[in-house]
Design an enzyme around this catalytic site. Structure first.
Site, PDB file in Angstrom:
ATOM      1  N   TRP A 266      12.740  38.858  39.821  1.00  0.00           N
ATOM      2  CA  TRP A 266      13.203  38.506  41.164  1.00  0.00           C
ATOM      3  C   TRP A 266      12.732  39.481  42.221  1.00  0.00           C
ATOM      4  CZ3 TRP A 266      18.382  39.310  43.876  1.00  0.00           C
ATOM      5  CH2 TRP A 266      18.986  40.525  43.531  1.00  0.00           C
TER       6      TRP A 266
ATOM      7  N   ARG B 157      20.878  47.524  25.038  1.00  0.00           N
ATOM      8  CA  ARG B 157      19.565  47.383  25.676  1.00  0.00           C
ATOM      9  C   ARG B 157      18.656  48.546  25.265  1.00  0.00           C
ATOM     10  NH1 ARG B 157      21.238  47.815  31.624  1.00  0.00           N
ATOM     11  NH2 ARG B 157      22.876  49.027  30.628  1.00  0.00           N
TER      12      ARG B 157
ATOM     13  N   GLY C 109      20.431  40.744  37.771  1.00  0.00           N
ATOM     14  CA  GLY C 109      19.807  41.620  38.751  1.00  0.00           C
ATOM     15  C   GLY C 109      20.794  42.563  39.404  1.00  0.00           C
TER      16      GLY C 109
ATOM     17  N   ASP D 207      22.912  44.874  38.343  1.00  0.00           N
ATOM     18  CA  ASP D 207      23.380  45.722  37.253  1.00  0.00           C
ATOM     19  C   ASP D 207      23.627  47.146  37.785  1.00  0.00           C
ATOM     20  OD1 ASP D 207      20.586  45.617  37.668  1.00  0.00           O
ATOM     21  OD2 ASP D 207      20.133  46.139  35.595  1.00  0.00           O
TER      22      ASP D 207
ATOM     23  N   GLU E 155      14.633  52.248  46.979  1.00  0.00           N
ATOM     24  CA  GLU E 155      15.121  51.068  46.275  1.00  0.00           C
ATOM     25  C   GLU E 155      16.373  50.493  46.919  1.00  0.00           C
ATOM     26  OE1 GLU E 155      16.643  50.064  41.721  1.00  0.00           O
ATOM     27  OE2 GLU E 155      16.727  52.107  42.497  1.00  0.00           O
TER      28      GLU E 155
END
Length: 551
Positions: A156, A273, A306, A308, A492
């Site tokens: 995304w 993960r 997305g 997270d 970010e």
């Protein structure tokens, strides 16, 4: 009789005249007076100097010692004493406002727009082949990565990066990335979270349909291939349709109480993960009453979103181990899948495929009705996620509620209510908040994220709320520009309440940064008056003029 000088009075007078700190001992003071030496930075800036060094605002203590004040030291110290910064970040900002710091803000920076254009080649990558045993996945065409620790293409993120590529005339990279995503769907049935083998068990918010809107390709073969890929991606999201019941969801499909179908986030695996192995094990260990596999699955589902991580997915907003992302029917996901279905319907109509046109027209109509029925919270006049086990809307107010406006599935009345709610709860000094709660998670307040700014601006514009859309854009661009002038970086995420670099999350703040670059470029093209000559609330007077960059 010769009277000896009163050294105490001389010392007091000198301290007052030279504004020397009390910690300076008398022998040192005497030596300074006798030698007629100018005060050192520690002498001249006393408490401020001590605070900067104790907080390690700069890694090398010599850095601040060599700084040059931008204005009279007395004036700087008066401002510092009037309102001493309450955090390391605020202290750094104060220093950079008032000093030229070597190696930090002593180099002129290009205008923001030029800086973004120069970043695309730095973020471009190619992986036609990978070494044996590598976790990387091959891709046929060049692409753009987010930057920092994100060394591969992400799903995304790429839509928002492409917005900037289009603005900067890099259609070659846009088409290359669409080629890469089509290839991934053909090979794996979906676009993974990112191009690493450990991401293959999940996807991300499905923006491929909207990416196709950015393409200028006219070749019929290419268009047919991409439509086929889009239909295959839809199959991936709807694979649980055959097994979902009103009592139990299946894979990414939730059957609502009336039998209608909506979607949720999911992951095909229930293990830690790979990229956050130790962190996931520690989170699962805290949830002692839950099966570890359930916690791992929900952490993975949160990663597929997305967001997270966010209070949207937590039973206890301050405890990540209470994550229950698979219980949530997200408003943003279902808005995006509706947009996917509408574009498949249109593509099939253009191709003359009537059965496909009919099927996806019906799917889009049914999904829109279900969103209106379950995800519109009439009592609070807002869109909201749905918590499936309790059959109730989520209490979390978030920017995700603007996605129905972004894709065009809201009514004008709903858009008006959302505009009012957005202005009163989500708009901060520096842009749009992600949620209204502070949890320490990065997808909560006080952070703001580039993709959510774009969704809000475009969604509000679509329904005619132009003033609010431009206001959000101006606040966001101001934050990005001021932080760029202070750090020389595109980040970010940002703290939109204090107009500072963002925080929280599992990893350090990253720079680069693909989607921030893309959204900033697109917004500056949309609103040219927000360019470098504009006044940005929150920057120093020099920065507002656009002539004196900070680090």
């Amino acid at each position: 009789m010769v009277r000896k000088p009163d050294l105490g009075n001389i010392e007091a007078s000198a301290r007052k005249r030279l504004k020397l700190p009390m910690f300076l001992c008398a022998p040192v003071l005497a030596a300074l007076l006798c030698a007629n030496a100018p005060p050192s930075p520690a002498d001249q800036f006393g408490d401020l100097f001590a605070a900067v060094q104790k907080e390690h605002v700069f890694a090398d203590g010599k850095t601040f010692a060599d700084a040059v004040p931008k204005r009279a030291p007395d004036a700087i110290m008066a401002d510092y004493e009037r309102a001493a910064p309450g955090s390391s970040a605020a202290l750094r900002a104060f220093v950079l406002d008032n000093f030229v710091v070597p190696g930090v803000n002593d180099r002129p920076l290009p205008p923001l727009r030029e800086h973004i254009r120069a970043l695309w080649p730095q973020l471009e990558r190619r992986t036609p082949n990978v070494p044996p045993g590598s976790s990387a996945i091959t891709l046929p065409a060049p692409y753009v990565v987010p930057g920092g620790r994100f060394r591969e293409i992400y799903y995304w993120d790429s839509y928002f990066t492409m917005l900037g590529l289009v603005a900067d005339g890099r259609d070659d990279l846009v088409e290359g990335m669409l080629e890469d995503f089509s290839s991934l769907i053909e090979r794996f049935g979906h676009i993974p979270n990112g191009t690493r083998t450990y991401y293959l068990s999940r996807s991300q918010p499905p923006f491929f349909a909207l990416m196709l809107d950015l393409s200028r390709a006219t070749d019929g073969t290419i268009r047919a291939r991409r439509l086929a890929a889009l239909r295959k991606e839809h199959n991936y999201w709807m694979a649980g349709e055959v097994c979902a019941t009103t009592a139990e969801a299946c894979k990414r499909v939730v059957r609502m109480p009336d039998g209608s179908v909506l979607n949720r986030y999911w992951d095909d695996r229930d293990t830690p993960r790979d990229e956050s192995f130790a962190e996931d094990q520690a989170t699962a260990a805290k949830a002692s009453t839950r099966p570890t596999g359930e916690v791992f699955r929900n952490l993975r589902a949160g990663a597929e979103s997305g967001w997270d991580f966010s209070s949207r997915w937590l039973s206890d907003p301050h405890d990540l181990s209470t994550i229950h992302a698979t219980d949530v029917v997200p408003v943003d996901l279902n808005a995006l899948i509706w947009a996917m279905e509408k574009r498949i319907e249109k593509g099939c109509r253009q191709a003359g495929d009537q059965p496909c046109t009919r099927e996806f027209g019906q799917r889009a109509t049914a999904r829109k009705a279900a969103v209106q029925r379950f995800l519109w919270h009439a009592k609070q006049n807002r869109f909201a996620d749905w918590i499936a086990p309790s059959s109730r809307p989520s209490k979390v107010v978030s920017s995700a509620s603007l996605f129905p406006l972004f894709v065009g599935m809201a009514t004008p009345a709903q858009a008006g209510a959302m505009a009012k709610a957005t202005r009163s709860t989500l708009v901060a000094d520096g842009g749009l908040r992600t949620t209204t709660v502070r949890t320490g998670q990065q997808w909560d307040a006080p952070n703001g994220w580039a993709p959510l700014q774009w969704v809000a601006v475009e969604g509000l514009r679509r329904y005619g709320h132009n003033a609010l859309a431009q206001d959000i854009a101006a606040r966001w661009i101001g934050t990005v520009n001021c932080t760029y002038l202070e750090t020389g970086k595109m980040l970010e995420k940002y703290d939109v309440e204090e107009r500072l670099p963002g925080g929280g999350g599992e990893y350090p703040l990253q720079d680069g940064f693909g989607w921030t670059n893309g959204v900033t470029a697109a917004l500056l093209d949309r609103y040219p008056t927000l360019g470098p000559a504009a006044t940005f609330q929150g920057c120093s007077p020099a920065d507002r003029s656009g002539t004196t960059p900070r680090p």
